[in-house]
Design a protein around this motif. Structure first.
Motif, short mmCIF file in Angstrom:
data_model
loop_
_atom_site.label_atom_id
_atom_site.label_comp_id
_atom_site.label_asym_id
_atom_site.label_seq_id
_atom_site.Cartn_x
_atom_site.Cartn_y
_atom_site.Cartn_z
N TYR A 46 2.08 -16.67 -18.08
CA TYR A 46 1.73 -15.39 -17.44
C TYR A 46 0.48 -15.50 -16.57
N ARG A 47 0.13 -16.73 -16.22
CA ARG A 47 -0.85 -17.00 -15.17
C ARG A 47 -0.02 -17.41 -13.96
N VAL A 48 0.19 -16.49 -13.04
CA VAL A 48 1.12 -16.74 -11.95
C VAL A 48 0.38 -16.90 -10.63
N GLU A 49 0.92 -17.78 -9.80
CA GLU A 49 0.35 -17.95 -8.47
C GLU A 49 0.98 -16.92 -7.54
N ALA A 50 0.14 -16.19 -6.85
CA ALA A 50 0.61 -15.14 -5.95
C ALA A 50 0.20 -15.46 -4.52
N THR A 51 1.07 -15.09 -3.59
CA THR A 51 0.74 -15.17 -2.17
C THR A 51 0.16 -13.83 -1.75
N LEU A 52 -0.86 -13.87 -0.93
CA LEU A 52 -1.55 -12.64 -0.52
C LEU A 52 -1.13 -12.19 0.86
N GLU A 53 -0.97 -10.89 1.00
CA GLU A 53 -0.82 -10.26 2.31
C GLU A 53 -1.96 -9.26 2.43
N VAL A 54 -2.87 -9.54 3.34
CA VAL A 54 -4.04 -8.68 3.52
C VAL A 54 -3.68 -7.55 4.49
N PHE B 224 -0.03 -8.66 -3.56
CA PHE B 224 0.21 -9.93 -4.24
C PHE B 224 1.72 -10.07 -4.44
N SER B 225 2.29 -11.18 -4.01
CA SER B 225 3.71 -11.45 -4.20
C SER B 225 3.83 -12.67 -5.11
N PHE B 226 4.63 -12.54 -6.18
CA PHE B 226 4.69 -13.61 -7.18
C PHE B 226 6.04 -13.62 -7.88
N ASP B 227 6.36 -14.75 -8.47
CA ASP B 227 7.58 -14.90 -9.26
C ASP B 227 7.23 -14.78 -10.74
N LEU B 228 8.05 -14.01 -11.45
CA LEU B 228 7.87 -13.84 -12.89
C LEU B 228 9.23 -13.48 -13.48
N ASN C 50 11.19 -11.99 -8.09
CA ASN C 50 10.00 -11.86 -7.26
C ASN C 50 9.48 -10.44 -7.38
N HIS C 51 8.18 -10.32 -7.54
CA HIS C 51 7.55 -9.01 -7.74
C HIS C 51 6.35 -8.88 -6.82
N GLU C 52 5.96 -7.64 -6.60
CA GLU C 52 4.75 -7.36 -5.81
C GLU C 52 3.87 -6.40 -6.58
N LEU C 53 2.58 -6.63 -6.48
CA LEU C 53 1.57 -5.68 -6.94
C LEU C 53 0.57 -5.51 -5.81
N HIS C 54 0.05 -4.31 -5.69
CA HIS C 54 -0.94 -4.03 -4.66
C HIS C 54 -2.32 -4.00 -5.30
N GLY C 55 -3.30 -4.44 -4.52
CA GLY C 55 -4.69 -4.41 -4.96
C GLY C 55 -5.45 -3.41 -4.12
N TYR C 56 -6.39 -2.71 -4.76
CA TYR C 56 -7.08 -1.59 -4.12
C TYR C 56 -8.60 -1.74 -4.25
N SER D 133 -1.47 -15.31 3.50
CA SER D 133 -0.93 -16.58 3.04
C SER D 133 -1.86 -17.34 2.11
N ASP D 134 -3.05 -16.82 1.87
CA ASP D 134 -3.87 -17.42 0.82
C ASP D 134 -3.13 -17.22 -0.49
N THR D 135 -3.44 -18.04 -1.46
CA THR D 135 -2.85 -17.85 -2.78
C THR D 135 -3.96 -17.57 -3.78
N ALA D 136 -3.56 -16.92 -4.85
CA ALA D 136 -4.51 -16.59 -5.91
C ALA D 136 -3.75 -16.58 -7.23
N VAL D 137 -4.48 -16.75 -8.31
CA VAL D 137 -3.87 -16.68 -9.63
C VAL D 137 -4.05 -15.28 -10.18
N LEU D 138 -2.93 -14.64 -10.53
CA LEU D 138 -2.98 -13.38 -11.28
C LEU D 138 -2.73 -13.76 -12.74
N ASP D 139 -3.72 -13.49 -13.57
CA ASP D 139 -3.62 -13.88 -14.98
C ASP D 139 -3.38 -12.66 -15.84
#
Length: 193
Positions: free
Chosen positions: A61-69, A94-98, A102-108, A150-156
């Motif tokens: 459940y530590r997933v790598e996500a691609t970012l769309e700013v 954040f776009s990630f596979d789980l 494929n799922h998306e979450l938005h950051g605010y 296109s940066d990536t980040a870990v969503l844990d």
């Protein structure tokens, strides 16, 4: 020290060290909740408090996500547990596979140009109201400086936490907007107590 510091201090490829560090941070948080004057646990309940409930640590459940700013962030009103409304702006997706999807979450952020402010990621999933708090859970993302497309980040999701309002009506918390309802179960992080 925040939960996000776990991923900064341990080698992500060393699962044993990661789990040990995560467990240590959970113990530290439990001590804070049980005794600190700023704990969300009401003072009369702190003596009986024996710790939060957690899902077992799971590196899956530590997933790598691609970012769309979002260069022109849109305002997103969020209802709160007290029936009010707070305004955030959607700064990143954040776009990630789980679980084979494929799922998306938005950051605010409340202040979109403040790179020091953590990115707030409230979410609901299929455990919400069943195994986790009925109002949803939160993640915080602490980027080092500005983020780009296109940066990536870990969503844990092992760091997913329950908002303070779950423990006391003295707190008012934003509820995850419908765009952040994940259509799968995320059995990671804090559970309902």
């Amino acid at each position: 020290m925040t939960d996000s510091d776990v991923e900064e201090e341990t080698d992500p490829d060393d699962a044993g060290a990661y789990v040990a560090e995560l467990r240590a941070k959970r113990e530290e948080k439990d001590e804070f909740f049980g005794s600190h004057p700023q704990s969300p646990i009401p003072p009369g309940e702190r003596e009986a408090f024996d710790g939060l409930s957690y899902f077992d640590p799971d590196p899956a459940y530590r997933v790598e996500a691609t970012l769309e700013v979002h260069d022109d962030p849109e305002p997103v009103p969020m209802e709160t547990t007290a029936g009010n409304e707070v305004r955030y702006v959607r700064v990143v997706t954040f776009s990630f596979d789980l679980d084979d999807g494929n799922h998306e979450l938005h950051g605010y952020r409340q202040r979109p140009d403040d790179d020091e402010e953590p990115i707030f990621v409230p979410f609901r999933d299929k455990t919400t109201g069943q195994e986790t708090y009925r109002g949803g859970r939160y993640l915080e993302f602490h980027p080092e400086g500005a983020v780009g497309n296109s940066d990536t980040a870990v969503l844990d999701f092992n760091l997913a936490y329950t908002p303070f309002c779950a423990f006391s009506e003295a707190f008012e918390c934003p509820l995850p907007p419908e765009e952040n309802w994940v259509e799968t179960a995320v059995p990671a992080g804090e559970r309902d107590r």
